[in-house]
Design an enzyme around this catalytic site. Structure first.
Site, mmCIF file in Angstrom:
data_model
loop_
_atom_site.group_PDB
_atom_site.id
_atom_site.type_symbol
_atom_site.label_atom_id
_atom_site.label_comp_id
_atom_site.label_asym_id
_atom_site.label_seq_id
_atom_site.Cartn_x
_atom_site.Cartn_y
_atom_site.Cartn_z
ATOM 1 N N GLY C 201 0.747 -1.168 0.090
ATOM 2 C CA GLY C 201 0.068 0.216 0.012
ATOM 3 C C GLY C 201 0.836 1.255 0.008
ATOM 4 O O GLY C 201 1.846 1.208 -0.557
ATOM 5 N N LEU C 227 -4.287 -5.485 -4.576
ATOM 6 C CA LEU C 227 -3.235 -4.579 -4.793
ATOM 7 C C LEU C 227 -2.030 -5.219 -4.022
ATOM 8 O O LEU C 227 -1.823 -6.053 -3.303
ATOM 9 C CB LEU C 227 -3.641 -3.495 -3.832
ATOM 10 C CG LEU C 227 -2.627 -2.086 -3.748
ATOM 11 C CD1 LEU C 227 -2.579 -1.352 -5.186
ATOM 12 C CD2 LEU C 227 -2.734 -1.315 -2.635
ATOM 13 N N ASP C 228 -1.001 -5.056 -4.772
ATOM 14 C CA ASP C 228 0.470 -5.212 -4.555
ATOM 15 C C ASP C 228 0.421 -6.750 -4.195
ATOM 16 O O ASP C 228 1.342 -7.207 -3.245
ATOM 17 C CB ASP C 228 1.016 -4.651 -3.264
ATOM 18 C CG ASP C 228 1.047 -2.914 -3.726
ATOM 19 O OD1 ASP C 228 1.306 -2.775 -4.740
ATOM 20 O OD2 ASP C 228 0.929 -2.127 -2.813
ATOM 21 N N ALA C 229 -0.038 -7.607 -4.877
ATOM 22 C CA ALA C 229 -0.452 -8.840 -4.417
ATOM 23 C C ALA C 229 -0.148 -10.009 -5.640
ATOM 24 O O ALA C 229 -0.165 -11.156 -5.557
ATOM 25 C CB ALA C 229 -1.683 -9.088 -3.597
#
Lengths: 285, 285, 285, 285
Positions: C201, C227-229
């Site tokens: 994040g 997100l960001d995964a």
């Protein structure tokens, strides 16, 4: 760990080698679990290494060898196939400093080294109790300028008696005679306490300190007749600064030395290192 | 960034230096925001670097200098005090290869380099448009075997005209004449594309490839008359393998070169590098 | 660089795949210059990547495709074969921060990126002149909470107009809508400024500073809806200490970010990255 | 190694601290051989560490303490001064895995650890012979869900009996009760087998494998009541790839774990680690 046969090949490069080898293995029902190829385009030379599930070949190493030899001849291969169930026997040469020897013995004891430590040969008695705690025979073979030929003849005999296939100089600090280098060409592994080709020879940490380098290192290499000039298997470095003394460099360097040596030796024991001239191909996992 | 005065001292070691210097600063109400000390016990030499908040000293650099000089004399100090509000002027020397020049110009443009790029001097025209896009004057000074003395006289004159305080050889590929090395001793910074002292001189990546090393590197150092032998400021390495060609080594090396050069230059610009003999003390943040 | 066809395959694992593929290539007289295999034993899935000299196949990509498709069907392969002479077109998405964009444009300009930069799409005007100096079309597509769907529709249309095959978020700082993630699944590459999964994040450097970590990092990954995964392609770290501020972390992090992004992107452009579930196989050279 | 007194201070920041402390030492004729300062400008807190040659202070630690206490009070300091001739006593907590214990025992035995191993406390018998070979008392204190309070009371009593000043959890695998964390706040050091804050809790290598990270790591930190959330002393990472299994990650991780633990512990033993809130200042040499 599944039992595997490790097939390692180097030969003049030409089309169809992979097809021929993999086709042969497929025909036998062999299951390839790891595969590496390399083409040295400068020398037109080809290298490959396969790990084949032993069970998929009926655990029959000798049968595989016999059948494969025809292909090997056809392609003019240097090759070997080894059984992971028969780990290589290792003779460890040591002197007074313990860090590399202790590290290798510990790893072997924890079943973290894919080889079999057969014996320790040392030119000092200092490390006897360590070797013996691990249950490894310790042979004291002192070396003096006068007794050097006899001492190395004795050491080589001990190695032969144990049928050791690889000699590891774990900070042995003696220069091997040319005949021993020749007899065990590609099978004597040294750890040099510098980032070669910097600081060849004696007291590399003092040399590094004098030069004011900002990284120090260690080099694992095969021993050849020329000092510290053999094919490099593995290297690594650690950062140092102006605030570190030669003693600090030695302390920091010991950790690099033992890590580099164990990593290089592991690669050799798993048949991941192939030699061409003075360079290596290392098929890391 | 707060404006600071950077006080940098080296002198023979003896008791009481820190007390005297810090006591003097405390008396003035000076606020020390960063402090580093080093004692070279081999040479009995002492080094220190203080960052003092300029506002705490009334932003009066000259006044500080005048007052400090008595202490400096008493302790036989080599010293300087510099104002972070007056960044050093830099002359960038380049040739055809752009990666180091581009990196330094970009960092300067982004206000990420604590110095002032004054000019680019190059022996080829290739990088003119790049320099000019950044608004930096570009001087073409060709160098041939015949014109070498005249060319370097011209280059040195340009450097002087800009009042540049540091010369950066951003892959300049020419050997500076001894007089220029002497005139700017401790102020000419080079990036050599190997892990010195390995692979001195020409074509280090070819040398590294031939030797079969497993790490390649770069070295940022001060230029002295002896080629690639000056005091080392910064070094770093990157891992390579048998599968990499000389061209791959060059490509991977470019990233190391520019990172090492910008890191070493940054340290110099912030007065973090002190020289004693052929070695450096680098007070990294 | 020789022109090569890059054959990339993933399929359920079973014996004989390598033999079948390499046999097929050998039959055509194809010359394999680089080969990588991987078996995911957990998922019983097989991955391979071959570089075949285009000239050895008569430079006939379409012919090869046609002939190979029978094997592909037989083994239930997901596969592609790409021509190194047709580098992938790239759409670079940027915002205000320039370091990643500048690095990629520079590498492309120096012919050091095996792709074709087609356009820059940015939600701010700041980086227009940089893009234009490199001769790359710059599209300003502002994004506000209200205009988000329309803005992304416009951006996706621009990408389509350029026939860009890969989208690179070069510190774009906007969250892509799910439909764009889906349309370009496995083809949108992001650089996240932390060592994922730490500090997902916003403001990862602030998070890292607060936690007091001793290394900070960056992660290049494929973008997925979460997100960001997404699947990680490449990561790296740099050492920090208590003496570094959040600003220092950002500065040090920028170098890691751009190096990790360019390395991950290079792997993607050379068809070295294969995806299975949320993980990647990266066949590095 | 010269005998030194290590003076470690943290206090609210204000001008003149260094001048006062260094002036005091100079007055005593004390010779400072290593000095580090840090100002935490966010918290307005100041940290310093001096190594003073013991002989220059007449080897009189108690005298120094008495005289210094007035300054300490004046500046509201938290402080200690320790004698390098009185190395800290260490209680090593272990379970079944030997790599960290073996590494620390070896380093201590080689006089490479600036502390005194007092005892090993383990909840399994597996490592008894190893401890005993090194001549270290081994205490078997089994822990079951039912006996936990009693077991930890016994363990804490053993620690107290040996007057151990620092507890090292060398892959102990048990969560300490809050009271023990509190009693030894800032003096219990753990090695967590991940790069925190990634992969808190159980089976971090499995978590790392599932997430598909390209680097794995280890974290040495002080233990607080909240699991894996205490102040971080040291971290490091090692590169992994898709070809590595969870078992490979564990093997590679073991080397990182032991290196990070011994490095962090060394810093603690040399009084190089200062704590503020949940973060550390580490004055590395």
């Amino acid at each position: 760990m599944n039992r595997v046969f490790r097939l390692v090949i180097s030969c003049p490069d030409r089309n169809g080698i992979v097809a021929r080898v993999s086709g042969f293995i497929a025909q036998l029902g062999g299951s390839i679990v790891e595969a590496n190829h390399h083409t040295d385009s400068e020398n037109q030379w080809f290298f490959m290494r396969y790990e084949i599930l032993a069970s998929s070949l009926g655990n029959d190493l000798e049968g595989f060898k016999t059948q494969f030899s025809a292909i090997a001849t056809e392609f003019n291969m240097q090759w070997q196939v080894n059984d992971s169930a028969s780990p290589k026997k290792i003779a460890l040469f040591a002197s007074k400093e313990s860090h590399c020897l202790a590290d290798l013995l510990y790893r072997w004891h924890e079943q973290d080294l894919p080889g079999q430590v057969a014996c320790v040969i040392a030119n000092h008695e200092d490390l006897r109790s360590m070797a013996e705690w691990y249950g490894v025979p310790f042979h004291y073979v002192p070396v003096t300028p006068d007794t050097k030929p006899a001492a190395f003849a004795e050491a080589e005999k001990i190695v032969a008696d144990y049928q050791a296939e690889v000699i590891v100089l774990a900070r042995y600090m003696q220069i091997l005679p040319p005949n021993l280098c020749a007899d065990y060409a590609g099978r004597v592994i040294n750890i040099h306490h510098s980032f070669l080709p910097s600081f060849v020879g004696a007291k590399p940490y003092h040399q590094a300190f004098e030069r004011g380098v900002k990284l120090i290192g260690a080099t694992c290499h095969y021993v050849t007749e020329e000092l510290d000039a053999g094919p490099i298997i593995e290297q690594d470095v650690v950062r140092v600064s102006h605030s570190q003394t030669v003693e600090d460099l030695k302390r920091l360097g010991r950790d690099v030395e033992k890590n580099v040596l164990s990593k290089g030796l592991r690669a050799h024991l798993e048949d991941r290192v192939l030699i061409l001239g003075n360079k290596t191909v290392v098929f890391n996992a």
